[in-house]
Scaffold this motif. Structure first.
Motif, PDB file in Angstrom:
ATOM      1  N   SER A  20       0.795  -1.231   0.000  1.00  0.00           N
ATOM      2  CA  SER A  20       0.000   0.000   0.000  1.00  0.00           C
ATOM      3  C   SER A  20       0.822   1.273   0.000  1.00  0.00           C
ATOM      4  CB  SER A  20      -0.922   0.006   1.220  1.00  0.00           C
ATOM      5  OG  SER A  20      -0.160  -0.016   2.413  1.00  0.00           O
ATOM      6  N   ILE A  23       8.145   0.949   0.073  1.00  0.00           N
ATOM      7  CA  ILE A  23       8.834   0.084  -0.900  1.00  0.00           C
ATOM      8  C   ILE A  23       7.829  -0.763  -1.669  1.00  0.00           C
ATOM      9  CG2 ILE A  23      10.404  -1.889  -1.119  1.00  0.00           C
ATOM     10  CD1 ILE A  23      11.927  -0.726   1.361  1.00  0.00           C
ATOM     11  N   ARG A  43      -2.897  -4.350   5.174  1.00  0.00           N
ATOM     12  CA  ARG A  43      -4.081  -4.341   6.036  1.00  0.00           C
ATOM     13  C   ARG A  43      -5.065  -3.274   5.584  1.00  0.00           C
ATOM     14  NH1 ARG A  43      -0.715  -3.976  11.422  1.00  0.00           N
ATOM     15  NH2 ARG A  43       0.257  -2.504  10.002  1.00  0.00           N
ATOM     16  N   ASP A  44      -4.570  -2.106   5.192  1.00  0.00           N
ATOM     17  CA  ASP A  44      -5.434  -1.015   4.733  1.00  0.00           C
ATOM     18  C   ASP A  44      -5.068  -0.672   3.288  1.00  0.00           C
ATOM     19  OD1 ASP A  44      -6.941   1.202   4.249  1.00  0.00           O
ATOM     20  OD2 ASP A  44      -5.994   2.459   5.787  1.00  0.00           O
ATOM     21  N   LEU A  58      -4.964  -7.685   3.398  1.00  0.00           N
ATOM     22  CA  LEU A  58      -4.100  -8.802   3.800  1.00  0.00           C
ATOM     23  C   LEU A  58      -3.417  -8.451   5.110  1.00  0.00           C
ATOM     24  CD1 LEU A  58      -2.323 -11.401   3.307  1.00  0.00           C
ATOM     25  CD2 LEU A  58      -0.732  -9.887   2.082  1.00  0.00           C
ATOM     26  N   ASP A  59      -3.533  -9.359   6.069  1.00  0.00           N
ATOM     27  CA  ASP A  59      -2.728  -9.267   7.282  1.00  0.00           C
ATOM     28  C   ASP A  59      -1.826 -10.495   7.294  1.00  0.00           C
ATOM     29  OD1 ASP A  59      -1.573  -9.259   9.776  1.00  0.00           O
ATOM     30  OD2 ASP A  59      -3.425  -8.757  10.839  1.00  0.00           O
ATOM     31  N   VAL A  60      -0.536 -10.299   7.076  1.00  0.00           N
ATOM     32  CA  VAL A  60       0.372 -11.451   6.930  1.00  0.00           C
ATOM     33  C   VAL A  60       0.542 -12.227   8.235  1.00  0.00           C
ATOM     34  CG1 VAL A  60       1.648 -10.484   4.963  1.00  0.00           C
ATOM     35  CG2 VAL A  60       2.471 -10.057   7.313  1.00  0.00           C
ATOM     36  N   ASN A  84       7.332  -8.421   1.310  1.00  0.00           N
ATOM     37  CA  ASN A  84       7.883  -7.099   1.621  1.00  0.00           C
ATOM     38  C   ASN A  84       7.319  -6.529   2.926  1.00  0.00           C
ATOM     39  OD1 ASN A  84       8.856  -4.184   0.910  1.00  0.00           O
ATOM     40  ND2 ASN A  84       6.628  -4.014   1.085  1.00  0.00           N
ATOM     41  N   THR A 135      14.402  -8.064   2.916  1.00  0.00           N
ATOM     42  CA  THR A 135      14.854  -8.135   4.312  1.00  0.00           C
ATOM     43  C   THR A 135      15.435  -6.770   4.672  1.00  0.00           C
ATOM     44  OG1 THR A 135      17.031  -9.032   3.757  1.00  0.00           O
ATOM     45  CG2 THR A 135      15.234 -10.620   4.129  1.00  0.00           C
ATOM     46  N   TYR A 149      14.565  -5.798  15.854  1.00  0.00           N
ATOM     47  CA  TYR A 149      14.399  -5.695  14.394  1.00  0.00           C
ATOM     48  C   TYR A 149      15.401  -6.581  13.665  1.00  0.00           C
ATOM     49  CZ  TYR A 149      14.037  -3.600   9.721  1.00  0.00           C
ATOM     50  OH  TYR A 149      13.877  -3.399   8.364  1.00  0.00           O
ATOM     51  N   LYS A 153      15.175  -9.807  11.090  1.00  0.00           N
ATOM     52  CA  LYS A 153      15.739  -9.785   9.732  1.00  0.00           C
ATOM     53  C   LYS A 153      16.769 -10.902   9.534  1.00  0.00           C
ATOM     54  CE  LYS A 153      13.100  -6.692   8.055  1.00  0.00           C
ATOM     55  NZ  LYS A 153      12.288  -6.891   6.855  1.00  0.00           N
ATOM     56  N   PRO A 179      18.072  -3.783   1.345  1.00  0.00           N
ATOM     57  CA  PRO A 179      18.296  -2.336   1.209  1.00  0.00           C
ATOM     58  C   PRO A 179      18.839  -1.722   2.497  1.00  0.00           C
ATOM     59  CG  PRO A 179      15.951  -2.922   0.975  1.00  0.00           C
ATOM     60  CD  PRO A 179      16.654  -4.100   1.558  1.00  0.00           C
ATOM     61  N   GLY A 180      19.636  -0.679   2.325  1.00  0.00           N
ATOM     62  CA  GLY A 180      19.977   0.201   3.439  1.00  0.00           C
ATOM     63  C   GLY A 180      18.826   1.176   3.652  1.00  0.00           C
ATOM     64  N   VAL A 182      15.915   3.655   3.315  1.00  0.00           N
ATOM     65  CA  VAL A 182      14.988   3.978   2.223  1.00  0.00           C
ATOM     66  C   VAL A 182      13.972   5.000   2.720  1.00  0.00           C
ATOM     67  CG1 VAL A 182      13.497   3.010   0.437  1.00  0.00           C
ATOM     68  CG2 VAL A 182      15.176   1.526   1.574  1.00  0.00           C
ATOM     69  N   THR A 184      10.717   6.049   3.221  1.00  0.00           N
ATOM     70  CA  THR A 184       9.355   5.503   3.238  1.00  0.00           C
ATOM     71  C   THR A 184       8.656   5.990   4.512  1.00  0.00           C
ATOM     72  OG1 THR A 184       9.902   3.524   4.512  1.00  0.00           O
ATOM     73  CG2 THR A 184      10.240   3.383   2.133  1.00  0.00           C
ATOM     74  N   PHE A 185       7.617   5.283   4.886  1.00  0.00           N
ATOM     75  CA  PHE A 185       6.881   5.591   6.117  1.00  0.00           C
ATOM     76  C   PHE A 185       7.345   4.708   7.275  1.00  0.00           C
ATOM     77  CE2 PHE A 185       4.350   6.688   2.462  1.00  0.00           C
ATOM     78  CZ  PHE A 185       3.847   7.935   2.776  1.00  0.00           C
TER      79      PHE A 185
HETATM   80  N1  LIG Z   1      12.634   1.954   5.025  1.00  0.00           N
HETATM   81  C1  LIG Z   1      13.827   1.429   5.194  1.00  0.00           C
HETATM   82  O1  LIG Z   1      14.829   2.142   5.465  1.00  0.00           O
HETATM   83  C2  LIG Z   1      14.029  -0.050   5.034  1.00  0.00           C
HETATM   84  C3  LIG Z   1      15.334  -0.531   4.907  1.00  0.00           C
HETATM   85  C4  LIG Z   1      15.558  -1.891   4.750  1.00  0.00           C
HETATM   86  C5  LIG Z   1      14.487  -2.764   4.719  1.00  0.00           C
HETATM   87  N2  LIG Z   1      13.209  -2.287   4.860  1.00  0.00           N
HETATM   88  C6  LIG Z   1      12.123  -3.278   4.826  1.00  0.00           C
HETATM   89  O2  LIG Z   1      11.288  -2.985   3.725  1.00  0.00           O
HETATM   90  C7  LIG Z   1       9.978  -3.490   3.956  1.00  0.00           C
HETATM   91  C8  LIG Z   1       8.960  -2.402   3.637  1.00  0.00           C
HETATM   92  O3  LIG Z   1       9.162  -1.319   4.534  1.00  0.00           O
HETATM   93  P1  LIG Z   1       8.863   0.190   4.149  1.00  0.00           P
HETATM   94  O4  LIG Z   1      10.075   0.955   4.470  1.00  0.00           O
HETATM   95  O5  LIG Z   1       8.268   0.286   2.805  1.00  0.00           O
HETATM   96  O6  LIG Z   1       7.757   0.527   5.299  1.00  0.00           O
HETATM   97  P2  LIG Z   1       6.364   1.303   5.219  1.00  0.00           P
HETATM   98  O7  LIG Z   1       6.470   2.512   4.358  1.00  0.00           O
HETATM   99  O8  LIG Z   1       5.979   1.482   6.655  1.00  0.00           O
HETATM  100  O9  LIG Z   1       5.378   0.265   4.524  1.00  0.00           O
HETATM  101  C9  LIG Z   1       5.106  -0.962   5.156  1.00  0.00           C
HETATM  102  C10 LIG Z   1       4.050  -1.729   4.369  1.00  0.00           C
HETATM  103  O10 LIG Z   1       3.819  -2.998   5.021  1.00  0.00           O
HETATM  104  C11 LIG Z   1       2.416  -3.119   5.292  1.00  0.00           C
HETATM  105  N3  LIG Z   1       2.212  -3.950   6.464  1.00  0.00           N
HETATM  106  C12 LIG Z   1       2.613  -3.743   7.736  1.00  0.00           C
HETATM  107  N4  LIG Z   1       2.167  -4.730   8.533  1.00  0.00           N
HETATM  108  C13 LIG Z   1       1.470  -5.592   7.739  1.00  0.00           C
HETATM  109  C14 LIG Z   1       0.756  -6.781   7.957  1.00  0.00           C
HETATM  110  N5  LIG Z   1       0.643  -7.326   9.191  1.00  0.00           N
HETATM  111  N6  LIG Z   1       0.173  -7.409   6.914  1.00  0.00           N
HETATM  112  C15 LIG Z   1       0.255  -6.880   5.673  1.00  0.00           C
HETATM  113  N7  LIG Z   1       0.923  -5.743   5.382  1.00  0.00           N
HETATM  114  C16 LIG Z   1       1.515  -5.102   6.423  1.00  0.00           C
HETATM  115  C17 LIG Z   1       1.922  -1.680   5.445  1.00  0.00           C
HETATM  116  O11 LIG Z   1       0.525  -1.531   5.235  1.00  0.00           O
HETATM  117  P3  LIG Z   1      -0.553  -1.686   6.433  1.00  0.00           P
HETATM  118  O12 LIG Z   1       0.030  -1.022   7.643  1.00  0.00           O
HETATM  119  O13 LIG Z   1      -1.807  -1.046   5.911  1.00  0.00           O
HETATM  120  O14 LIG Z   1      -0.726  -3.160   6.624  1.00  0.00           O
HETATM  121  C18 LIG Z   1       2.709  -1.027   4.301  1.00  0.00           C
HETATM  122  O15 LIG Z   1       2.092  -1.302   3.067  1.00  0.00           O
HETATM  123  C19 LIG Z   1       9.959  -3.976   5.410  1.00  0.00           C
HETATM  124  O16 LIG Z   1      10.113  -5.369   5.442  1.00  0.00           O
HETATM  125  C20 LIG Z   1      11.196  -3.297   6.014  1.00  0.00           C
HETATM  126  O17 LIG Z   1      11.722  -4.044   7.101  1.00  0.00           O
HETATM  127  C21 LIG Z   1      12.961  -0.959   5.016  1.00  0.00           C
END
Ligand SMILES: NC(=O)c1ccc[n+]([C@@H]2O[C@H](COP(=O)([O-])OP(=O)(O)OC[C@H]3O[C@@H](n4cnc5c(N)ncnc54)[C@H](OP(=O)(O)O)[C@@H]3O)[C@@H](O)[C@H]2O)c1
Length: 235
Positions: A20, A23, A43-44, A58-60, A84, A135, A149, A153, A179-180, A182, A184-185
């Motif tokens: 949603s 990434i 989820r949303d 989807l709630d994983v 993801n 991861t 965390y 991972k 990824p290092g 990123v 995002t939220f």
């Molecule tokens: N941002 C970084 O710096 C970074 C770096 C390395 C790796 N990562 C990894 O990249 C992945 C994506 O993170 P992001 O940075 O894109 O975070 P994000 O912007 O917070 O997005 C997280 C996404 O996961 C969904 N999500 C969370 N809990 C969930 C659940 N129980 N079931 C289904 N969906 C769920 C969220 O939607 P809902 O809340 O609506 O479910 C949202 O779509 C994660 O695995 C994170 O560990 C992030």
């Protein structure tokens, strides 16, 4: 981004979790732009739109939700899964609660296991399939406040590597994307904040996912590690 006729993923059907925002949404946009059909879950998913993609709740962490999502993905002819969805809690060890533990481990580890398990029989029957696990660069190193965390991972990395060993017998290809930082939220932050200006963008990570999914059928990309230039890296 408009969909391309004859993109490198034309005919491919990919399930993406955490689709949603952040990434995951970047991955959906990249893959659909290359001609893939995407089933995205979070989820949303209210108000999330991308041409070529269908978004489903989807709630994983919930096996029934995962199975319902997987059923829709199978009906669409899924041949690849991008795990993801993920969350992070960053605290010193002494402050980590059981609730923190369950939230992070259930989403990042159990979620990856449940989602993968739900689609493996389908990939086995196909005699091919790809699983791409997002991861982190910290799937093999840790830092202060990172215990929970990074434990999740490291565990996701172990699942990824064991799955690769198990799956090659039936043509499954498994990739870890690491990824290092990123923009995002993630961790209840906002996308586009000034301090993240030089960080990786979701589209950069999506490029690594595309690389894995578009590799020739005889090539398995085991791992992609990528960082923004500004990030000091401790390997
Ligand atoms: N941002 C970084 O710096 C970074 C770096 C390395 C790796 N990562 C990894 O990249 C992945 C994506 O993170 P992001 O940075 O894109 O975070 P994000 O912007 O917070 O997005 C997280 C996404 O996961 C969904 N999500 C969370 N809990 C969930 C659940 N129980 N079931 C289904 N969906 C769920 C969220 O939607 P809902 O809340 O609506 O479910 C949202 O779509 C994660 O695995 C994170 O560990 C992030």
């Amino acid at each position: 981004m408009n969909r391309k006729d004859g993109g490198v993923l034309q005919g491919r059907v990919v399930a993406v979790t955490g689709a949603s925002k952040g990434i995951g949404l970047g991955v959906v946009q990249k893959l659909t732009a290359e001609g893939a059909t995407v089933i995205g879950g979070a989820r949303d998913v209210s108000g999330v739109v991308c041409e070529g993609a269908t978004f489903l709740p989807l709630d994983v962490t919930d096996a029934a939700s995962v199975d319902a999502f997987a059923e829709q993905a199978r009906r669409a002819g899924v041949d690849a899964l991008v795990n993801n969805a993920g969350v992070g809690v960053f605290k010193p060890v002494q402050d980590i609660t059981e609730a923190d533990y369950r939230r992070v481990m259930d989403t990042n580890v159990l979620g990856t296991l449940l989602m993968t398990r739900a689609l493996l029989p389908h990939f086995q029957a196909l005699g091919r399939g790809q699983v791409v696990n997002v991861t982190s660069d910290v799937s093999a190193r840790t830092f202060a406040t990172g215990a929970l965390y990074t434990a999740s991972k490291y565990a996701q990395r172990a699942v990824t590597q064991a799955l690769a060993s198990e799956g090659h017998a039936y043509g499954l290809r498994v990739t870890e994307i690491r990824p290092g930082m990123v923009d995002t939220f993630f961790g209840d932050t906002q996308q586009g904040e000034e301090y993240k200006a030089e960080w990786l963008k979701p589209d950069d990570v999506a490029g690594a996912v595309l690389y894995a999914l578009s590799a020739p059928a005889h090539v398995r990309i085991d791992e992609v590690l990528l960082h923004p230039v500004v990030q000091d890296v401790a390997f």
